[in-house]
Write an enzyme that holds these catalytic residues in place. Sequence first.
Site, PDB file in Angstrom:
ATOM      1  CE  LYS A  68     -17.425 -15.386  -2.217  1.00  0.00           C
ATOM      2  NZ  LYS A  68     -18.727 -16.116  -2.241  1.00  0.00           N
ATOM      3  CB  THR A  86     -24.689  -6.897   2.807  1.00  0.00           C
ATOM      4  OG1 THR A  86     -24.020  -8.093   2.409  1.00  0.00           O
ATOM      5  CG2 THR A  86     -25.102  -6.116   1.587  1.00  0.00           C
ATOM      6  CB  SER A 145     -18.070 -13.539   0.724  1.00  0.00           C
ATOM      7  OG  SER A 145     -19.375 -13.872   1.116  1.00  0.00           O
ATOM      8  CE  LYS A 154     -26.498 -12.566  -6.895  1.00  0.00           C
ATOM      9  NZ  LYS A 154     -25.994 -11.661  -5.840  1.00  0.00           N
ATOM     10  CG  ASN A 214     -28.304 -10.797   5.486  1.00  0.00           C
ATOM     11  OD1 ASN A 214     -27.548 -10.153   4.773  1.00  0.00           O
ATOM     12  ND2 ASN A 214     -27.909 -11.356   6.618  1.00  0.00           N
ATOM     13  N   GLY A 222     -24.934 -16.482  -0.365  1.00  0.00           N
ATOM     14  CA  GLY A 222     -26.373 -16.248  -0.291  1.00  0.00           C
ATOM     15  C   GLY A 222     -26.790 -15.000  -1.053  1.00  0.00           C
ATOM     16  CG  ASP A 223     -28.915 -12.197  -3.864  1.00  0.00           C
ATOM     17  OD1 ASP A 223     -28.135 -11.245  -3.746  1.00  0.00           O
ATOM     18  OD2 ASP A 223     -30.021 -12.084  -4.427  1.00  0.00           O
ATOM     19  CE  LYS A 276     -22.084  -5.825  -5.647  1.00  0.00           C
ATOM     20  NZ  LYS A 276     -23.308  -6.356  -5.033  1.00  0.00           N
TER      21      LYS A 276
HETATM   22  P1  NDP Z   1     -33.516 -11.491   1.898  1.00  0.00           P
HETATM   23  O1  NDP Z   1     -34.172 -12.585   1.151  1.00  0.00           O
HETATM   24  O2  NDP Z   1     -32.928 -11.761   3.227  1.00  0.00           O
HETATM   25  O3  NDP Z   1     -34.524 -10.246   2.047  1.00  0.00           O
HETATM   26  C1  NDP Z   1     -35.089  -9.634   0.932  1.00  0.00           C
HETATM   27  C2  NDP Z   1     -36.106  -8.605   1.417  1.00  0.00           C
HETATM   28  O4  NDP Z   1     -36.560  -7.857   0.304  1.00  0.00           O
HETATM   29  C3  NDP Z   1     -37.334  -9.238   2.053  1.00  0.00           C
HETATM   30  O5  NDP Z   1     -37.873  -8.365   3.005  1.00  0.00           O
HETATM   31  C4  NDP Z   1     -38.253  -9.396   0.837  1.00  0.00           C
HETATM   32  O6  NDP Z   1     -39.628  -9.463   1.179  1.00  0.00           O
HETATM   33  C5  NDP Z   1     -37.957  -8.113   0.086  1.00  0.00           C
HETATM   34  N1  NDP Z   1     -38.181  -8.320  -1.350  1.00  0.00           N
HETATM   35  C6  NDP Z   1     -37.554  -9.205  -2.164  1.00  0.00           C
HETATM   36  N2  NDP Z   1     -38.049  -9.136  -3.405  1.00  0.00           N
HETATM   37  C7  NDP Z   1     -39.018  -8.215  -3.361  1.00  0.00           C
HETATM   38  C8  NDP Z   1     -39.895  -7.678  -4.328  1.00  0.00           C
HETATM   39  N3  NDP Z   1     -39.878  -8.124  -5.605  1.00  0.00           N
HETATM   40  N4  NDP Z   1     -40.766  -6.711  -3.940  1.00  0.00           N
HETATM   41  C9  NDP Z   1     -40.790  -6.262  -2.658  1.00  0.00           C
HETATM   42  N5  NDP Z   1     -39.987  -6.738  -1.694  1.00  0.00           N
HETATM   43  C10 NDP Z   1     -39.114  -7.680  -2.054  1.00  0.00           C
HETATM   44  O7  NDP Z   1     -32.405 -10.916   0.876  1.00  0.00           O
HETATM   45  P2  NDP Z   1     -31.120 -10.038   1.199  1.00  0.00           P
HETATM   46  O8  NDP Z   1     -31.403  -9.109   2.323  1.00  0.00           O
HETATM   47  O9  NDP Z   1     -29.964 -10.943   1.268  1.00  0.00           O
HETATM   48  O10 NDP Z   1     -30.963  -9.213  -0.182  1.00  0.00           O
HETATM   49  C11 NDP Z   1     -31.621  -7.966  -0.380  1.00  0.00           C
HETATM   50  C12 NDP Z   1     -30.935  -7.216  -1.525  1.00  0.00           C
HETATM   51  O11 NDP Z   1     -29.548  -7.000  -1.196  1.00  0.00           O
HETATM   52  C13 NDP Z   1     -30.923  -7.928  -2.885  1.00  0.00           C
HETATM   53  O12 NDP Z   1     -30.971  -6.978  -3.907  1.00  0.00           O
HETATM   54  C14 NDP Z   1     -29.554  -8.608  -2.890  1.00  0.00           C
HETATM   55  O13 NDP Z   1     -29.104  -8.879  -4.199  1.00  0.00           O
HETATM   56  C15 NDP Z   1     -28.726  -7.520  -2.243  1.00  0.00           C
HETATM   57  N6  NDP Z   1     -27.463  -7.964  -1.675  1.00  0.00           N
HETATM   58  C16 NDP Z   1     -27.420  -8.937  -0.704  1.00  0.00           C
HETATM   59  C17 NDP Z   1     -26.218  -9.318  -0.168  1.00  0.00           C
HETATM   60  C18 NDP Z   1     -26.132 -10.267   0.968  1.00  0.00           C
HETATM   61  O14 NDP Z   1     -25.030 -10.408   1.525  1.00  0.00           O
HETATM   62  N7  NDP Z   1     -27.213 -10.916   1.390  1.00  0.00           N
HETATM   63  C19 NDP Z   1     -24.944  -8.789  -0.707  1.00  0.00           C
HETATM   64  C20 NDP Z   1     -25.100  -7.711  -1.650  1.00  0.00           C
HETATM   65  C21 NDP Z   1     -26.316  -7.354  -2.134  1.00  0.00           C
HETATM   66  P3  NDP Z   1     -40.362 -10.917   1.116  1.00  0.00           P
HETATM   67  O15 NDP Z   1     -39.780 -11.700   2.241  1.00  0.00           O
HETATM   68  O16 NDP Z   1     -41.809 -10.604   1.284  1.00  0.00           O
HETATM   69  O17 NDP Z   1     -40.030 -11.503  -0.235  1.00  0.00           O
END
Ligand code: NDP
Length: 455
Positions: free
Chosen positions: A93, A212, A387, A129, A243, A168-169, A117
């Site tokens: 997962k 999250t 999830s 992943k 997200n 998603g991620d 986790k």
């Molecule tokens: P989204 O794609 O919805 O949002 C990511 C955000 O982070 C955007 O604002 C993006 O900006 C910014 N970002 C991504 N990469 C970079 C970078 N290299 N430098 C600067 N800004 C960056 O992703 P999520 O919110 O889903 O995920 C965010 C984090 O949370 C990740 O680390 C993910 O692994 C973790 N996570 C997510 C979960 C989930 O349920 N969605 C669960 C657990 C962990 P831009 O749009 O400009 O790229």
Amino acid sequence: MAKSSSVIKEVIEKVKIKDTAQPEFFQAVEEVLTTLEPTVSKHPEFVKAKIYERIVVPDRAILFRVPWVDDAGEVQVNRGFRVEFNNAIGPYKGGLRFHPSVNLGILKFLGFEQIFKNALTTLPMGGGKGGSDFEPKGKSDDEVMRFCQAFMRELFRHIGPDRDVPAGDIGVGGREIGYMYGYYKKIVNEHTGVLTGKGLSYGGSLIRPEATGYGTVYFAAEMLATRGQEFKSKRVAVSGSGNVSQYAIEKVNELGGIPITASDSNGTIVDESGIDANKLAFLFDLKNNRRGRIKEYADKHNVKYYEGKSVWEVVKEHGLKVDIALPCATQNELDETLAKGLAAAGCYCVSEGANMPSDLNAIKIYQENNFLYGPAKAANAGGVAVSGLEMSQNSMRLMWSREEVDAKLLGIMKSIHKTCLDTADAYGKKGDYLTGANIGGFIKVANAMLAYGIV
Ligand code: NDP
């Protein structure tokens, strides 16, 4: 003691040599294994069965070609991956990430973290992943659909509700999950819980989009309570605007805190009066419907915008006062210098919404400054926990109410917080959430691996 150090050191050294071109994976292994040190003398059975050596190698890593046709009729080729890391306690997962930086090393780091986790959530889920180096930004909906279909054309043969359940991620939200699930359903001819993060009309769970971000804030609230504190009136710096960030901001507001920052890969906004519910509604629309840039928030609400700067650079360079930090964008956002900037800003609590947003040197600074530090695998486990609840609802063919799922999420975050503290205490590291989270997750998986013999 000398023996225990050498067991862990040898495994870390081996990963360094064998997985040289995977710095993020090595970083995650070093962070986790170093904190597992106290388990070595207590569990000679793990050493004998070489659990430490086995757990750093994925069950398998699948790599595939994803050819698709863009709007101009040109053929594009991306790389697709699925790392099935460990299914000792349940089906693999973990999310799918679509971002140009995606490579095998990044997905191995994420899959490895996911094992521990998922074990912490109390639900039966293994770690995996996947993703692609595809960049959804700037693509039309049709292009995203064609890519998702091409990606699923290969992925479908590796996944299944009892085998591997992606979600998603970064770069994979409701739109992408919809396209991938629709295609899976078409070619396999089964309506089943093979992906999570699905839409509510076709098997999704209430609270999954929120989980999250909400969970990260619930975890921070639990940590604050240990010092008799709460979110009310606290200045909170959030990075990202996707997200996780969006729902972290929503929950901070609900608890009376003041979220003052948001960012994307182009820059950072600082809103001293707080990103309140109305401004958050603008942010939701900007990011989820119009897919615009964070600068538009600054233009619309007349607040400061720092082009090319991360939230943590702005905090450091502009002496922003911050009580609580919620890094919710991506890995390695915070290094030693930026963590020092946080300490100088008055920050004393970091709860990680993103995966591995703090590097090892940043973590040292948190520890030296007696921060409340909630590591990602505990603090952001709410997403995968819900999830898991989506999988339960799919299996039972029923749907829980919003209140029921939120109450379960809160209960799980409290339980993870307690596991971290109790485990840290039991292994002589009182108050150390990082050690508590790593050992807490590891013991469960290691015991299951032991039970299976050498397989
Ligand atoms: P989204 O794609 O919805 O949002 C990511 C955000 O982070 C955007 O604002 C993006 O900006 C910014 N970002 C991504 N990469 C970079 C970078 N290299 N430098 C600067 N800004 C960056 O992703 P999520 O919110 O889903 O995920 C965010 C984090 O949370 C990740 O680390 C993910 O692994 C973790 N996570 C997510 C979960 C989930 O349920 N969605 C669960 C657990 C962990 P831009 O749009 O400009 O790229």
